[in-house]
Design a protein around this motif. Structure first.
Motif, short mmCIF file in Angstrom:
data_model
loop_
_atom_site.label_atom_id
_atom_site.label_comp_id
_atom_site.label_asym_id
_atom_site.label_seq_id
_atom_site.Cartn_x
_atom_site.Cartn_y
_atom_site.Cartn_z
N ASP A 180 -6.74 83.56 71.63
CA ASP A 180 -7.21 83.61 73.00
C ASP A 180 -8.29 84.41 73.16
O ASP A 180 -8.12 84.82 73.69
CB ASP A 180 -7.02 81.92 73.92
CG ASP A 180 -7.66 82.00 74.87
OD1 ASP A 180 -8.94 81.34 74.46
OD2 ASP A 180 -7.84 81.88 75.73
N THR A 181 -9.45 84.35 72.09
CA THR A 181 -9.81 85.80 72.21
C THR A 181 -11.33 86.64 73.49
O THR A 181 -10.93 87.56 74.06
CB THR A 181 -11.18 86.35 70.43
OG1 THR A 181 -10.44 85.84 69.73
CG2 THR A 181 -11.40 87.59 71.05
N ILE A 182 -11.43 85.55 73.64
CA ILE A 182 -12.09 85.83 74.99
C ILE A 182 -12.03 84.72 76.29
O ILE A 182 -12.31 84.96 77.43
CB ILE A 182 -14.03 85.27 75.24
CG1 ILE A 182 -13.88 83.36 74.48
CG2 ILE A 182 -14.82 86.11 74.20
CD1 ILE A 182 -15.95 83.10 74.40
N GLY A 183 -10.38 84.68 76.16
CA GLY A 183 -9.73 84.16 77.54
C GLY A 183 -10.21 82.47 78.12
O GLY A 183 -10.25 82.57 79.19
N HIS A 209 -2.02 84.45 71.09
CA HIS A 209 -1.66 86.07 72.12
C HIS A 209 -3.12 84.97 72.72
O HIS A 209 -4.37 84.79 72.13
CB HIS A 209 -3.03 86.60 70.93
CG HIS A 209 -3.27 88.00 71.30
ND1 HIS A 209 -3.04 88.79 71.26
CD2 HIS A 209 -5.14 88.22 71.86
CE1 HIS A 209 -3.95 90.25 71.50
NE2 HIS A 209 -4.85 89.18 72.06
N PHE A 210 -2.77 85.37 73.97
CA PHE A 210 -3.73 85.25 75.01
C PHE A 210 -4.00 86.05 75.95
O PHE A 210 -3.81 86.65 75.98
CB PHE A 210 -3.35 83.92 76.12
CG PHE A 210 -2.92 82.92 75.47
CD1 PHE A 210 -3.94 81.78 74.68
CD2 PHE A 210 -1.29 82.60 75.04
CE1 PHE A 210 -3.29 80.44 74.70
CE2 PHE A 210 -0.73 80.90 74.44
CZ PHE A 210 -1.96 80.22 74.19
N HIS A 211 -5.94 85.63 76.49
CA HIS A 211 -5.66 87.00 77.49
C HIS A 211 -6.19 86.21 78.81
O HIS A 211 -6.11 84.73 78.81
CB HIS A 211 -7.91 87.83 76.92
CG HIS A 211 -7.27 88.44 75.51
ND1 HIS A 211 -7.80 89.78 75.85
CD2 HIS A 211 -7.13 88.46 74.43
CE1 HIS A 211 -7.42 89.87 74.55
NE2 HIS A 211 -7.58 89.77 74.31
N ASN A 212 -6.63 86.73 79.63
CA ASN A 212 -6.19 86.15 81.32
C ASN A 212 -7.47 85.97 81.55
O ASN A 212 -7.61 86.71 82.80
CB ASN A 212 -5.55 86.74 81.69
CG ASN A 212 -5.12 85.80 83.31
OD1 ASN A 212 -4.51 84.53 82.35
ND2 ASN A 212 -4.72 86.43 84.43
N CYS A 220 -1.21 78.67 79.71
CA CYS A 220 -1.45 78.96 78.80
C CYS A 220 -0.11 79.42 78.03
O CYS A 220 0.30 77.91 76.60
CB CYS A 220 -2.83 79.39 77.80
SG CYS A 220 -4.15 78.59 78.61
N SER A 221 0.04 79.73 77.81
CA SER A 221 1.72 80.64 76.89
C SER A 221 2.83 80.15 77.68
O SER A 221 3.36 79.63 76.44
CB SER A 221 2.23 82.07 78.17
OG SER A 221 1.24 83.43 77.77
#
Length: 301
Positions: A180-183, A209-212, A220-221
């Protein structure tokens, strides 16, 4: 949610030394090694140490070869590196780093911004990279950037991500990581995509792979773990972001992910207090406040 919805254990890959530092000013090699030393004490089994990419594009990792020469100090940790090209893979394997993450942008807009290539052309290189990695005794993970959304093209259709994942596995990738490149992902969208990808490649392990960026990274995790994912990326202190994705802020914080999972009865094998000690070292090294709420709360108390 009940305890039965969750796995007994998960494996967290620490990406702070790579993803976390790629937007920072280059640190002296000794500072980077001190961070690795601190993280290696935490119980983390896997650490993404660096990236073999263009030093002009990502100056923070211009010392990748020098860093790789020092990784044998911590034989109990499985180190890996990110690459964005066949040339980068050759550099990494030549330095003895055989476990690689090869990043592909699912969306065309981000692919052009990131590597100036079409997604199909970048994906095709997996065959050669996988051969290099497997001959060196390593594993290749295909990281699918913009799996949910792209800063240039908008929402990524599920079928597009599924198609790229299938192609990556067919060409030799051992694992798929949905990024999730841009969260912008949300829990329902996370589970929908995971189920679709798993149905298409049922025999391949899926990581996330998550961004916050919008504060939904931990949610999401948890959704991903409930959907059966047991491989998750996180960054100490919440450092990180993509230099080629406008608006992308830090990753989910390793310490916050550990806290949430352990308090939910999911074993991580990582010592929270030792991670917080490493986060304090990282904050001093980068010279600014970390984004992690848990770290800030601990420091203030």
């Amino acid at each position: 949610m009940t305890r039965r919805d969750l796995p007994a254990t998960v494996d967290i890959r620490e990406v702070g030394p790579r993803d976390g530092l790629q937007l920072e000013a280059p640190l002296p090699l000794q500072d980077r090694l001190a961070i690795l030393k601190a993280l290696a004490k935490t119980g983390l089994r896997r650490i993404e140490a660096t990236a073999f990419v263009s030093p002009k594009a990502v100056p923070a990792h211009s010392d990748a070869e020098l860093l790789a020469d020092e990784l044998e100090r911590w034989p109990h940790v499985e180190f890996s590196a990110l690459v964005a090209s066949v040339g980068g893979a050759r550099r990494a394997v030549g330095c003895g780093v055989a476990n690689l993450e090869y990043v592909i942008s699912v969306s065309e807009g981000h692919s052009q911004a990131n590597v100036r290539r079409r997604t199909a052309d970048a994906t095709a290189d997996i065959a050669e990279i996988a051969q290099l990695v497997h001959q060196a005794g390593g594993q290749l993970e295909a990281i699918l950037a913009t799996s949910w959304d792209c800063p240039f093209d908008g929402r990524t259709p599920i079928e597009r991500t599924v198609e790229v994942a299938q192609r990556a596995v067919a060409l030799g990738a051992d694992r798929i990581c949905l990024a999730d490149t841009i969260g912008t992902a949300t829990p329902l969208r996370v589970t929908s995509l995971i189920h679709a990808v798993r149905e298409a490649i049922p025999d391949t392990e899926i990581a996330v792979h998550f961004h916050n960026t919008r504060g939904s990274g931990l949610a999401c995790s948890l959704a991903a773990v409930q959907a059966g994912v047991t491989q998750l990326d996180a960054s100490v202190g919440g450092l990180g972001g993509c230099p080629f994705a406008p608006g992308a802020s830090g990753n989910i914080a390793t310490e916050e992910l550990i806290y949430m999972l352990e308090e939910s009865g999911v074993h991580t094998g990582v010592d929270l207090d030792t991670v917080l000690t490493a986060a304090a070292l990282v904050e001093r090294a980068v010279g600014h406040q970390l984004q992690s709420n848990l770290f800030r709360a601990t420091v203030q108390t």
